[in-house]
Design a protein around this motif. Sequence first.
Motif, PDB file in Angstrom:
ATOM      1  N   VAL A 893      66.995  -7.634 -49.872  1.00  0.00           N
ATOM      2  CA  VAL A 893      67.952  -7.189 -49.220  1.00  0.00           C
ATOM      3  C   VAL A 893      68.689  -8.377 -48.503  1.00  0.00           C
ATOM      4  N   SER A 894      67.946  -9.194 -47.927  1.00  0.00           N
ATOM      5  CA  SER A 894      68.481 -10.313 -46.974  1.00  0.00           C
ATOM      6  C   SER A 894      69.168 -11.082 -47.761  1.00  0.00           C
ATOM      7  N   ALA A 895      68.799 -11.454 -49.086  1.00  0.00           N
ATOM      8  CA  ALA A 895      69.651 -12.144 -49.982  1.00  0.00           C
ATOM      9  C   ALA A 895      70.849 -11.709 -50.250  1.00  0.00           C
ATOM     10  N   TYR A 896      71.145 -10.475 -50.710  1.00  0.00           N
ATOM     11  CA  TYR A 896      72.238  -9.665 -51.084  1.00  0.00           C
ATOM     12  C   TYR A 896      73.170  -9.784 -49.891  1.00  0.00           C
ATOM     13  N   VAL A 897      72.618  -9.125 -48.785  1.00  0.00           N
ATOM     14  CA  VAL A 897      73.473  -8.968 -47.457  1.00  0.00           C
ATOM     15  C   VAL A 897      72.736  -9.721 -46.265  1.00  0.00           C
TER      16      VAL A 897
END
Length: 922
Positions: A893-897
Amino acid sequence: MSGKVKEPSSWHILGKDLKQWMLDHAFAIGCALLFLIANIAHSIWKAAKHIHADPNGHSLSFSRTYLENHLRPGAMSPKPKEPGLISWIMHTVESLVFVHGILLLIIYFLLILVILSVAQSHLGAWRTVGTSIVTALLGSFIGLGICYLVSQTVHGWIRLDRIPILLSPLTLIIGPLMAESAFESVLWKRRIVLISYTFVGTLLLFSGNPGDYCNLAAAVVGHVMGLMMHGRDGERVHWQRGTDYEIRRLFAFVQVVLAIGPILSITSTSRFGLLTTMGLFTSSLLDGSSFVTACGANQTLHSCIIITGQHSVALLGLWLHILLPVAALGLVAWGLYHGRKAAAWTSIAVNGLVVLFTIVYYVIFPLTITTSNMETTRRYATMPAFVVTALPSLLLIIFMTRELAHFQVPTGKTRVRTGLGAMVASLIATSAVYALFALSWPSSFFPKPTVKLLALDMLRRILPLGFGGRQSTLIRPRTMAATLIGTGMTVIFWLTVLIVFIFWFRDNISPDAQDRTRANSLVELGGDSMSFMTTWEDNHYWFSPTGRSAIAYRVMHSIALTVTGPFGARDEYMRDLDDFTAYCDEHGWSPAFYAVHEDQKDALQQHGFSSIQVGTEMVIDPNAWQTRGHKWQDIRTAINKAKRDGIVDVLCTYDSAGFDVQQQIVEISEQWAQLKALPEMKFTLGGVEELRDPRVALLYAIDSKGVVLGVTSWLPTYRNGKVIGWTLDFMRHRTDSPNGIMEFLIARMAERLRDEGASDPEHAVEFMSLSAAPLAGMGEGRGKTVQIHADATGANETSMQQKKAESVTNETETQPAASKQDDRKEGPDLRNGRTSGTEIIEHALQIVADVLEPAYGFKSLFFFKRKFQPTPAPVYICYPDSSKLAQIGITVVSAYVPELKPNQVVDVLKTMTEKKDETKEK
């Protein structure tokens, strides 16, 4: 509409998963609830009977075991009572079930639920019950027997017969857990055994209550029973492999034990463990002037412990002085776990100080006692305490120095110097403020502070040790201001140490421009459909020993999340998977291979990895492209409508598109972003910046007035410098564009590739990938293999909200469920392959996709791509350690957003709820 099949919601699927899990583990849930209800009822009964709890819990000492005395009403002297064996047995059994305090009740409730659930999965309910009873009985008998024999034979342990016997529910459940470990995979077998023995061993060493001996004995008995029930196993656990992975975790465990030891020692009612002396010594409690004298007057080692154990620990300042250094040592253990060289040297330095001050306190101080009647033997009565206190730290220093080669993850010299400077500055600043206050207001302290007294007092406040001088030489605060300033000195300094340790031991990798240049060259040598994304910014690179292949990754939360699999020389890919895993182990990371296909997933599973499908890639063979038949009606309509309206498509690069077109593309992208409640997604989803690469193809639709209506970008896939495929990435259009504009662009790209291949077979491409929307299409196409190396890129969501379901309602296909049986392996939840626990996580991920659907439209994008009749190719995330699933999820999730904020998530949830309410009203 009547023929439409209504698919169950993700919440409904997750609810069924949880219901099934509860049915499968009804025994464990029932035991946990029975324990909870019994304790609540017992507390109510005691309150009604006005029975006050024993401060030691339900306990009896060995003395009370064999003879209890009581005063009869009116009697002047105690009257012997019959031996209380029955009473002792009842109290012992009672202590296995009932606990005191809400916190303990919650902790044991959760432990019973989790441990019995794990044990039941392999042992079954009846064998779990039998194992629990046998291990508890034998463990209690062996543990108490050892304690009693020692108390009767060893003079130094004579007080053991007066120590309260505190059993706990842990004695009932530790045995089944250890027995179940024999049925586990090597990874979880090692973890269960190591963690369990470390936990019960730590309690025994620093607390030493007879109940701790029972827990250890029950664990050993359970371990043996498990091995007997399971029989010979060809998969052996190698405890001395000597790998970086194992050595680092072993030292981290030892450091954690030494860190939490002081807490166990000062809170224990027994203080009879082998390392209790060390725990008290490193807890700032050994600061009384009577310590050396009292120990010198008594030859018994543990009398010194009991004397020091009488100090009050209720004061906030004292607890802060204890807990902050413990937290600092916990961070050192965290650094050791991840292989940080700075953590290894910090551990050596801290434990070296423990040894140094132990020598001062137990060796030098007794030599300074000059009482004329002090005998030599009494002067050295603290020598055993010195050995017990210094030996663990000394051994850790020796072995840590010997194994330094396993801790090679560097910390930049600048970071080290900055951290040391911060700690020195904090020490000087807080000491100066404290000294200035004490000298300015001497009446706030007793006795009157002098420079020497202040120096010793500041040393006592800063050090996490029991050393600091005798109470007769220290000053004491007499006012609230003096107390706050003295406590503040300790808190500020140790908070600075905590921050510095985090700064030293955290992951800190800067992207290398030279590595990116090398990656740009290797990606043209070979790769998958997603491999071109490895050339984007913010990626780090691992290169194979030959330099002919590489893997791109990002490190967050100690997870090395790859951008698909290896790229470069294809013959090195499988070896790269193993080498990169070893590289992650060396750096203290857990690898997670994101968006890999069947071949690499299968190879990783052979090496013990687990996998979860995270999407389905849509693959088209452009050489066989055609739009005949009923299923292609929407595509034909879009193409014909565009021709009637004078809309044409242009294939070029971003730089060659011209300034006007470039500005319109930026305008379309900004318009798209403004409509989203959440930030633009990244990682495997390109934006405008990624369009600028001259190797990226741009296909846009423009009308007769020169207005750009929609735009797509296509990423090349190479083999030995030749493009063999194109993958859809960027896909956006104006909000007022005519319907079907994206269908038109994708169809035209397929037609262009088909026509180009027909006219020039040497330049014909092998595939055209529509990529995949993240967390959409999980379960679609499982078991099918497409012979391309494509990946789930997930093109940025097109604003096709108005058409999100139109193409699906006419089809009778239903998306397959998560294929609950396909990849199952034996074993309990979250440990061996795709089990029911993994399915629960997969369905939970689907709920995340549902929450994000209003903002990004994963599902609508997935169904939109199915219009083109592609061949599905599942993509997976593969990981070696299922206990890291939560970290992996957060990392993805952190990588995408990376810019996601909590209030934005709340807004999305509100929007989703409002839309559901509107749908219900309609």
